[in-house]
Write a protein that holds these residues in place. Structure first.
Motif, PDB file in Angstrom:
ATOM      1  N   THR A  86     -47.405-129.878  33.900  1.00 53.88           N
ATOM      2  CA  THR A  86     -48.012-130.907  33.066  1.00 53.88           C
ATOM      3  C   THR A  86     -48.023-132.216  33.821  1.00 53.88           C
ATOM      4  N   GLY A  87     -49.119-132.945  33.676  1.00 48.61           N
ATOM      5  CA  GLY A  87     -49.231-134.237  34.339  1.00 48.61           C
ATOM      6  C   GLY A  87     -49.920-135.249  33.452  1.00 48.61           C
ATOM      7  N   SER A  88     -49.953-136.483  33.921  1.00 44.07           N
ATOM      8  CA  SER A  88     -50.663-137.538  33.207  1.00 44.07           C
ATOM      9  C   SER A  88     -51.523-138.313  34.191  1.00 44.07           C
ATOM     10  N   LEU A  89     -52.622-138.830  33.691  1.00 45.70           N
ATOM     11  CA  LEU A  89     -53.571-139.571  34.521  1.00 45.70           C
ATOM     12  C   LEU A  89     -53.980-140.835  33.785  1.00 45.70           C
ATOM     13  N   ARG A  90     -53.784-141.951  34.435  1.00 42.33           N
ATOM     14  CA  ARG A  90     -54.181-143.231  33.853  1.00 42.33           C
ATOM     15  C   ARG A  90     -55.679-143.428  34.054  1.00 42.33           C
ATOM     16  N   VAL A  91     -56.425-143.641  32.969  1.00 47.13           N
ATOM     17  CA  VAL A  91     -57.853-143.923  33.020  1.00 47.13           C
ATOM     18  C   VAL A  91     -58.103-145.207  32.244  1.00 47.13           C
ATOM     19  N   ASP A  92     -59.329-145.686  32.288  1.00 52.30           N
ATOM     20  CA  ASP A  92     -59.659-146.935  31.611  1.00 52.30           C
ATOM     21  C   ASP A  92     -59.485-146.787  30.104  1.00 52.30           C
ATOM     22  N   GLY A  93     -58.515-147.448  29.545  1.00 48.84           N
ATOM     23  CA  GLY A  93     -58.322-147.456  28.101  1.00 48.84           C
ATOM     24  C   GLY A  93     -57.453-146.363  27.539  1.00 48.84           C
ATOM     25  N   ALA A  94     -56.902-145.493  28.391  1.00 48.52           N
ATOM     26  CA  ALA A  94     -56.110-144.375  27.868  1.00 48.52           C
ATOM     27  C   ALA A  94     -55.268-143.762  28.976  1.00 48.52           C
ATOM     28  N   THR A  95     -54.341-142.919  28.563  1.00 47.99           N
ATOM     29  CA  THR A  95     -53.579-142.082  29.489  1.00 47.99           C
ATOM     30  C   THR A  95     -53.801-140.636  29.087  1.00 47.99           C
ATOM     31  N   LEU A 120     -60.991-124.730  37.630  1.00 49.71           N
ATOM     32  CA  LEU A 120     -61.756-124.542  36.403  1.00 49.71           C
ATOM     33  C   LEU A 120     -61.220-125.552  35.396  1.00 49.71           C
ATOM     34  N   LEU A 121     -62.057-126.506  35.001  1.00 44.78           N
ATOM     35  CA  LEU A 121     -61.667-127.526  34.031  1.00 44.78           C
ATOM     36  C   LEU A 121     -62.169-127.116  32.648  1.00 44.78           C
ATOM     37  N   LEU A 122     -61.257-127.047  31.682  1.00 44.09           N
ATOM     38  CA  LEU A 122     -61.571-126.673  30.309  1.00 44.09           C
ATOM     39  C   LEU A 122     -61.531-127.921  29.431  1.00 44.09           C
ATOM     40  N   ILE A 123     -62.642-128.214  28.759  1.00 37.68           N
ATOM     41  CA  ILE A 123     -62.751-129.414  27.926  1.00 37.68           C
ATOM     42  C   ILE A 123     -62.825-128.988  26.464  1.00 37.68           C
ATOM     43  N   PRO A 124     -61.807-129.312  25.668  1.00 33.70           N
ATOM     44  CA  PRO A 124     -61.795-128.858  24.274  1.00 33.70           C
ATOM     45  C   PRO A 124     -62.717-129.692  23.396  1.00 33.70           C
ATOM     46  N   GLY A 125     -63.060-129.120  22.246  1.00 33.61           N
ATOM     47  CA  GLY A 125     -63.889-129.826  21.284  1.00 33.61           C
ATOM     48  C   GLY A 125     -63.157-130.026  19.974  1.00 33.61           C
ATOM     49  N   GLY A 126     -63.830-130.689  19.033  1.00 34.48           N
ATOM     50  CA  GLY A 126     -63.256-130.892  17.716  1.00 34.48           C
ATOM     51  C   GLY A 126     -61.945-131.630  17.778  1.00 34.48           C
ATOM     52  N   THR A 127     -60.972-131.137  17.027  1.00 34.85           N
ATOM     53  CA  THR A 127     -59.640-131.749  17.017  1.00 34.85           C
ATOM     54  C   THR A 127     -58.687-131.047  17.975  1.00 34.85           C
ATOM     55  N   PHE A 168     -64.473-136.457  34.916  1.00 39.65           N
ATOM     56  CA  PHE A 168     -64.738-136.712  36.335  1.00 39.65           C
ATOM     57  C   PHE A 168     -63.457-137.140  37.061  1.00 39.65           C
ATOM     58  N   ARG A 169     -62.676-138.023  36.425  1.00 40.05           N
ATOM     59  CA  ARG A 169     -61.430-138.486  37.055  1.00 40.05           C
ATOM     60  C   ARG A 169     -60.460-137.323  37.258  1.00 40.05           C
ATOM     61  N   LEU A 170     -60.428-136.407  36.321  1.00 37.10           N
ATOM     62  CA  LEU A 170     -59.571-135.234  36.479  1.00 37.10           C
ATOM     63  C   LEU A 170     -60.064-134.347  37.621  1.00 37.10           C
ATOM     64  N   LEU A 171     -61.379-134.196  37.744  1.00 35.41           N
ATOM     65  CA  LEU A 171     -61.919-133.432  38.870  1.00 35.41           C
ATOM     66  C   LEU A 171     -61.554-134.090  40.198  1.00 35.41           C
ATOM     67  N   GLU A 172     -61.652-135.404  40.252  1.00 34.38           N
ATOM     68  CA  GLU A 172     -61.314-136.120  41.474  1.00 34.38           C
ATOM     69  C   GLU A 172     -59.844-135.946  41.830  1.00 34.38           C
ATOM     70  N   LEU A 173     -58.993-135.891  40.807  1.00 39.24           N
ATOM     71  CA  LEU A 173     -57.561-135.732  41.037  1.00 39.24           C
ATOM     72  C   LEU A 173     -57.212-134.318  41.474  1.00 39.24           C
ATOM     73  N   LEU A 174     -57.783-133.322  40.802  1.00 43.45           N
ATOM     74  CA  LEU A 174     -57.342-131.940  40.963  1.00 43.45           C
ATOM     75  C   LEU A 174     -58.194-131.131  41.941  1.00 43.45           C
ATOM     76  N   SER A 175     -59.424-131.596  42.207  1.00 40.41           N
ATOM     77  CA  SER A 175     -60.297-130.882  43.138  1.00 40.41           C
ATOM     78  C   SER A 175     -61.054-131.885  44.007  1.00 40.41           C
ATOM     79  N   PRO A 176     -60.332-132.719  44.759  1.00 43.98           N
ATOM     80  CA  PRO A 176     -60.994-133.772  45.530  1.00 43.98           C
ATOM     81  C   PRO A 176     -61.937-133.190  46.580  1.00 43.98           C
ATOM     82  N   GLY A 177     -63.177-133.647  46.508  1.00 49.43           N
ATOM     83  CA  GLY A 177     -64.150-133.247  47.512  1.00 49.43           C
ATOM     84  C   GLY A 177     -64.793-131.896  47.319  1.00 49.43           C
ATOM     85  N   ALA A 178     -64.365-131.123  46.325  1.00 49.78           N
ATOM     86  CA  ALA A 178     -64.916-129.781  46.120  1.00 49.78           C
ATOM     87  C   ALA A 178     -65.468-129.663  44.709  1.00 49.78           C
ATOM     88  N   PRO A 179     -66.706-129.183  44.555  1.00 46.72           N
ATOM     89  CA  PRO A 179     -67.248-128.979  43.211  1.00 46.72           C
ATOM     90  C   PRO A 179     -66.403-127.978  42.430  1.00 46.72           C
TER      91      PRO A 179
END
Length: 283
Positions: free
Chosen positions: A6-15, A27-34, A83-94
């Protein structure tokens, strides 16, 4: 069970708080709803045999606190978080990306804004109602939900929302209370806790989002649109089917309905695994 970190990432306006398990391409999984990261517990371990699977709580949900709890939400901010998570976890690779419901809307914006960072996106029932022929009716629905929430509170607003999104406006019958295992009960409690934020700020922001159809049409090899086999006629399925029609592509059927991820996790996960690597049919 696959080990996770588990990790945390500081972004604009949130952590943002995220979980990672497995090895291989990201593979980045983005949840929906609640839902948050835990929404993928039923499929993540199996996918982690092939991928480094990252899931997270979107800003304002569960562990990902906003700096300003009253801040208005914007799809572009949520896409930038991904995008910030992709940059952190997969820098330079789609990377490969999966988004469900409102998470699929954030993923569509991610793809159109940062196409070079996404190798394949599977978007399951994004409620992109602005592409529907009756978009004006859906705008009126969003207004009714917002006004009901402000005037009468969460439960009446959820009833309006459910009636507007289900086929023929039907509202499901109340189900008998089920005693859940402790972990599932904790997840359900967190889901309920996220409801006011979802209804008050995510629904208005995300259901007014108009996807960039022109740009999406230039990325046919990177986008798979998916819909539940059991949700035909419901608003999110109608919306993604309409988007598929505009793009001239077929809708990939997934097990279950809008929440097939929860009701059919094994079959859903296997369908997703295949969709992430299979060639996209010619359009």
């Amino acid at each position: 069970m696959t080990d996770r970190t588990t990790g945390s990432l500081r972004v604009d306006g949130a952590t943002l708080h995220y979980d990672v398990r497995g090895r291989g391409p990201l593979l980045l999984l983005i949840p929906g709803g609640t839902g948050g990261s835990a929404a993928f517990d039923g499929i993540a371990d199996a996918l982690a045999a092939e991928y480094t699977v990252a899931s997270y709580d979107p800003r304002g949900m569960s562990r990902s606190a906003l700096d300003d709890p009253e801040a208005e939400q914007h799809v572009s901010e949520h896409a930038d978080d991904a995008f910030r998570l992709l940059e952190l976890l997969s820098p330079g690779a789609p990377a490969r990306v999966f988004g469900a419901s409102s998470g699929a809307i954030a993923a569509l914006d991610l793809l159109t804004t940062y196409p070079g960072r996404v190798e394949r996106l599977v978007a399951h029932e994004p409620p992109v109602v602005e592409v529907l022929p009756d978009a004006d009716e859906q705008r009126a629905l969003v207004t009714r939900v917002r006004d009901t929430f402000r005037a009468r509170g969460l439960v009446p607003a959820m009833a309006v929302f459910a009636a507007g999104t289900r086929k023929d406006g039907a509202v499901p019958e109340p189900q008998p209370e089920i005693r859940l295992p402790p972990q599932a009960a904790a997840r359900a409690e967190q889901t309920v806790a996220n409801l006011p934020y979802f209804v008050g700020r995510i629904v208005p922001a995300f259901m007014s989002y108009a996807p960039d159809v022109t740009t999406l049409a230039t990325l046919p090899d990177r986008l798979v649109l998916a819909g539940g086999r059991d949700s035909d006629g419901e608003l999110p399925h109608r919306a993604v089917a309409s988007l598929a029609g505009l793009l001239g592509t077929e809708l990939l059927p997934f097990p279950g309905g809008h929440i097939g991820l929860t009701t059919h996790p094994a079959e859903f996960g296997e369908t997703l695994r295949k969709a992430l690597s299979a060639p996209v049919p010619a359009r």
